[in-house]
Design an enzyme around this catalytic site. Sequence first.
Site, PDB file in Angstrom:
ATOM      1  N   GLU A  67      -9.566   0.135  -1.549  1.00  0.00           N
ATOM      2  CA  GLU A  67      -8.818  -0.729  -1.920  1.00  0.00           C
ATOM      3  C   GLU A  67      -9.580  -2.131  -2.111  1.00  0.00           C
ATOM      4  OE1 GLU A  67      -4.599   0.544   0.418  1.00  0.00           O
ATOM      5  OE2 GLU A  67      -6.304  -0.079   1.668  1.00  0.00           O
ATOM      6  N   LYS A 110       6.688   0.758   1.673  1.00  0.00           N
ATOM      7  CA  LYS A 110       6.382   1.541   2.825  1.00  0.00           C
ATOM      8  C   LYS A 110       4.933   1.986   2.742  1.00  0.00           C
ATOM      9  CE  LYS A 110       7.140   6.276   4.818  1.00  0.00           C
ATOM     10  NZ  LYS A 110       5.683   6.609   4.826  1.00  0.00           N
ATOM     11  N   ASP A 132       2.797   5.526  -4.931  1.00  0.00           N
ATOM     12  CA  ASP A 132       3.869   6.644  -4.915  1.00  0.00           C
ATOM     13  C   ASP A 132       5.127   6.373  -4.756  1.00  0.00           C
ATOM     14  OD1 ASP A 132       2.186   6.534  -2.246  1.00  0.00           O
ATOM     15  OD2 ASP A 132       4.250   7.013  -1.762  1.00  0.00           O
ATOM     16  N   MET A 160       1.201   1.358   6.032  1.00  0.00           N
ATOM     17  CA  MET A 160       0.834   1.822   7.271  1.00  0.00           C
ATOM     18  C   MET A 160       0.270   0.573   8.175  1.00  0.00           C
ATOM     19  SD  MET A 160      -0.357   5.843   6.393  1.00  0.00           S
ATOM     20  CE  MET A 160      -0.811   6.006   7.941  1.00  0.00           C
ATOM     21  N   GLU A 161       0.195  -0.413   7.744  1.00  0.00           N
ATOM     22  CA  GLU A 161      -0.618  -1.523   8.360  1.00  0.00           C
ATOM     23  C   GLU A 161       0.130  -2.888   8.717  1.00  0.00           C
ATOM     24  OE1 GLU A 161      -2.271  -0.177   5.975  1.00  0.00           O
ATOM     25  OE2 GLU A 161      -3.492   1.282   7.311  1.00  0.00           O
ATOM     26  N   THR A 192      -2.105  -0.552  -0.605  1.00  0.00           N
ATOM     27  CA  THR A 192      -1.324   0.347  -1.256  1.00  0.00           C
ATOM     28  C   THR A 192      -0.375   0.667  -0.625  1.00  0.00           C
ATOM     29  OG1 THR A 192      -2.774   2.188  -0.667  1.00  0.00           O
ATOM     30  CG2 THR A 192      -3.312   1.108  -2.703  1.00  0.00           C
TER      31      THR A 192
HETATM   32  N1  ADE Z   1       0.193   4.270   1.499  1.00  0.00           N
HETATM   33  C1  ADE Z   1       0.532   4.572   0.302  1.00  0.00           C
HETATM   34  N2  ADE Z   1       1.563   5.254   0.108  1.00  0.00           N
HETATM   35  C2  ADE Z   1       2.294   5.463   1.287  1.00  0.00           C
HETATM   36  C3  ADE Z   1       3.319   5.919   1.827  1.00  0.00           C
HETATM   37  N3  ADE Z   1       4.145   6.278   1.014  1.00  0.00           N
HETATM   38  N4  ADE Z   1       3.477   5.608   3.064  1.00  0.00           N
HETATM   39  C4  ADE Z   1       2.725   5.056   3.789  1.00  0.00           C
HETATM   40  N5  ADE Z   1       1.452   4.294   3.582  1.00  0.00           N
HETATM   41  C5  ADE Z   1       1.087   4.380   2.210  1.00  0.00           C
END
Ligand code: ADE
Length: 237
Positions: free
Chosen positions: A15, A175, A201, A177-178, A91
């Site tokens: 990234e 959504k 996604d 993760m950090e 992302t």
């Molecule tokens: N990073 C990229 N796509 C994600 C997702 N769907 N959930 C968590 N982290 C992500």
Amino acid sequence: MKFENITIVVAMEAEARPVIEELKLKEDLSYCPGMPMRGWIGQYRGIKLSLVINGKDPETNLDLIGTQAATLATDYAIKHYSPQLIVNMGTAGAFGENGSQIGDVYLSRDYVVFHDRRVPITGWDKQSIGYFKVWDAEELALKENFKTGIVTTSNSLDMPPIDEENIRNLGGEIKEMEAAAVAWVARLHSTPLFCVKAVTDLVDSGIPTEEEFRKNLNLATSNLKDAIVKVLNYLAD
Ligand code: ADE
């Protein structure tokens, strides 16, 4: 709004790489010695810039992702670089039903939350979710045509029904993760923060997230790099 010292906090090297190359940043070996986290520094139009990543897990040699590594990276970055502003870049997933498309770039709006912390005790319920206020990027979003959304964090890529229900109840649109961990540390240090997230996604597409993530990572990171240049131009003016 003119900022003179900004730190960009990113999880994965993939990234960060396009931004490091575009801005010609140089690795700063004095950032976080003895730990996996890595830092780069440079200048852009009068802004003193730093960029940090979580680095690699010494056990697996894979990029560290998720909230623990992001917490350490952010805390060390604030102590080392004393930024006026943190930009958490990365992302993310989004909802097709909200009109999101693969490759879209979103800026955070209102606050960042955790969507996987379920503590039904008064006080700890709100504390667990976080509701970390973000720097108001509405004007920037309007100027550069970015979408905005409430960013929501957990340590999982998947979205089991309980997480989906929480995300919907919280109004979550992005959504990842950090962000909530980065925002928590930023708040502890009274450092303003906002997020720049590119969509890899669509979590409601029915396609496995990991498949969409891998397929669209290059597009999303390239869009992130273009977005960061626009963001920095705005912040330099
Ligand atoms: N990073 C990229 N796509 C994600 C997702 N769907 N959930 C968590 N982290 C992500």
